[in-house]
Design an enzyme around this catalytic site. Sequence first.
Site, PDB file in Angstrom:
ATOM      1  N   THR A  94       0.810  -1.225   0.000  1.00 33.11           N
ATOM      2  CA  THR A  94       0.000   0.000   0.000  1.00 33.11           C
ATOM      3  C   THR A  94       0.838   1.267   0.000  1.00 33.11           C
ATOM      4  OG1 THR A  94      -0.167  -0.086   2.415  1.00 33.11           O
ATOM      5  CG2 THR A  94      -1.923  -1.139   1.144  1.00 33.11           C
ATOM      6  N   CYS A  95       2.033   1.212   0.572  1.00 29.87           N
ATOM      7  CA  CYS A  95       2.874   2.415   0.590  1.00 29.87           C
ATOM      8  C   CYS A  95       3.233   2.851  -0.821  1.00 29.87           C
ATOM      9  CB  CYS A  95       4.150   2.150   1.377  1.00 29.87           C
ATOM     10  SG  CYS A  95       3.856   1.821   3.128  1.00 29.87           S
TER      11      CYS A  95
END
Length: 867
Positions: free
Chosen positions: A832-833
């Site tokens: 997700t980063c």
Amino acid sequence: MSLVRASLDASRNPKRKAEECLAGGDFVDLARMSRAKPSADGGGDRRGNVIGHAFREDGGRVLGPYDAKLEEESLRWSGSGGRLQFFVKLITGKTILVRASCWDTVRKVMEEVERRSGIPVGDQRVIFRGKQLGHERLLNECGVKNDCVLQMVARMRSAECAPMWREVEDMKLLMRKICCQQFLYGRSEKLNNWFYHMLARILACEIKDLQKHVRVLCDSNFPVELIKVYLSPVETNKNCAFDCITQIIAASMGKSKGVNVVFYPLVLEFGKMLSTVGYDNKLYLSCRKAISHLAYDYSAWTGAMHTLQDILPFVSQTAEKLSEDLGASLQSHVDGGPSMDDIQDFSAFIALLKHVIKERSGTLGYALTPVLDVGTVHDHALEVTIFLYAVYGDLLAKISSCLKIMENSIIQPGKEGQVHHKGWPRYLPILKVLYGISKLYLGAEEHYRTMLTSRKAALSFLVSTYANRDEDPFWALELKGFLDFKARRHLVMLLFPEVHYDYEELHELLIDRSNLLAESFEYIRRADRNTLHSSLFVEFKNEEATGPGVLREWFFMVCQAIFDTGNPLFIACPNDRRRFYLNQASTVEPLHPDYLRFCGRVIALALRHKVQVGIVFDRVFLLQLAGMPVTLEDIRDADPELYRSCKHILDMDAEFVDTDALGLTFVREVDEMGCMKVIELCDGGKTKVVNSCNRAEYVDLLIHNRFVASTSQEMLYFANGFGDILSDSSQCQCFFRSLDLEDLDLLLQGSAADISVEDWKAYTLYNGYKETDPQIGWFWKVVEEMSAAQRRMLLFFWTSVKYLPPEGFRGLASHLHLSRVFSEDRLPSSHTCFLRLSLPTYSSFKMMRAQLSIITQEHVGLSFGTY
């Protein structure tokens, strides 16, 4: 700028008014003639008044036992009705004009010399025709006639300044030699070193002594001699004088307020003389900067109204330069534009003039009268007001034209190749100054706003592109109606401290998912506001995932827990379950003050980190936070039943209401823990019957009590928590006043529109895959078949963002990435980063759809273990 120049004519033509001013019969200084106020009939002020000064009317002692012979002799001596006009040549080399009565004493003249030159009476010796005049002798007894010259000598000033006078005279002698014998080796270097040590010595003195030393420099004509050296054609001489003057300017702009004020007269003298060299002269601009630096300190100008006459030429020159530069930018839409130095100096001068106008006029403004003749003005503050209005009108017209050209140059957002004029960032501070000036004049602010009505696009572009914390841009929040959402969002985000991802100053949270709300509450509640101004680092227990993606997920999940319907702090609107407002029964939670402050902190932190949390406030809650009144139409969603009841009461036939058929009084019944409590809406509310005349008042009081008074303390808890995250905690109300409800919806929830698969594709890049691969085709086909809720869950799994920013995918930190994984027996995973989804190479469309349907389930999509 003709009116600007006209407003200064009176101060630039002392010769024209000299005779009128001298007719007053008092001591008159030619240097102050420009400040004499004209009388109603166009003549001089018969009292000899000067702005900021009032002189004695009789000019001497009261006539006593003087006989007719003495008066007749006086007339014979003076030839002008007993009045004398003569010159006194001071020890400094300066000659002043004195106007006195023939029966004044010599001491009276000496006192006037002391007032104007600072030389004490006790140190003065007045010589006329080779003889020293006694203090008590009358002027006509001494033979003083019109146009004669009195020579003043002195035993060397007071003892404390005697060395300073000797040193200054020696330095002046050296400067004369430098100017006359220009090629004497080392003279200029000697002067430079000499002056440096002298300045350092006097700066080490107390303020009182420093003031005396600076007065010596002024009275001795030292600035004139130094300017002569500066104008020398020899470069070494010029550099020497430049260094000396620069040292004085630097001293006047030091940190000590007292020193700044003391050096002001000296810097002013240099500025006046250098203005004749040229307005673009570097030293002149430095002097102007020093004068404007002092202008910010209003207290230094208190009671010194006459000094405004000295700075008005500087203000006028700065305004004309800005006008010229704006005009130049009209001719060239790529280059040019005002300089920041000019804008900063102009802003400082205007701040002082505004202060003077408010202080002297006693009001916030005069009527707009640009055609007034300055010669008819009797009040100096009004003269400054007219001058300022001329500047305002000229610059407003120029900036309006510049904004029009700028609008034509702006390319629509989203298109490449947008050209930015390097002068555009300077338009915003000019608009700020002009907006401040407009508040001084009746009708001017309306005129200013009218101009902006046709320049909204330009103003919004300037604010959203160039406004920054360093230049105090929050004045523009008062003009929010002229700004688009992007500009308003940019301004309110500047109220937060800037987010710095410094890993040495992170506030770390280690959260157990099973106890999410309670543990988050403890971490956030116990942290001081300075700690929360640093960045947050969130990690879930027993999970590997860290970074911005986890932070976004934590914000979303915590806010969902706070606004859960089982939580007693907030109530969801019956007509719109996404919207929440404060619950007046929140006191059932023992820690409700702490929880509400925690809620305020979390919402502010989410806004600061630009995370859309999927909830929105009801209008009544926004109005409470903004400190604005809640009306009947505002409660339509929050309490539809009360809205309909109040609407019915207001629309009911008046005669029917007056029959008291409703049986209403000014009270409200509240159910508190099963007990009915009666609350009076006003004093004596129990006995005050609702009728057709007061029913509107009843409705207003009922709504206020229900939605404002009953939860005012709870609102304060939330606002205090929200303010903890702002740079200035007192700006909480300003934050919410600056936004419309729709703005806050976009900030908190993001775009509520269904996710566009086409946009999703456009902002997705492929790693290991090609767009023509069958897996990519299958993937997007499955996404197209999904419901809106499933798409949001897939997006959340992929990015930890369930609701897109207002700009859609374009508002994300980067493009999304779809990466290839050579496996068929595993579920997709996410980083997700980096907004990356790892998609295995499934062998069929059916398998692809089955695997994707698993991760779009609520209990799976909200938990992942990759970073």
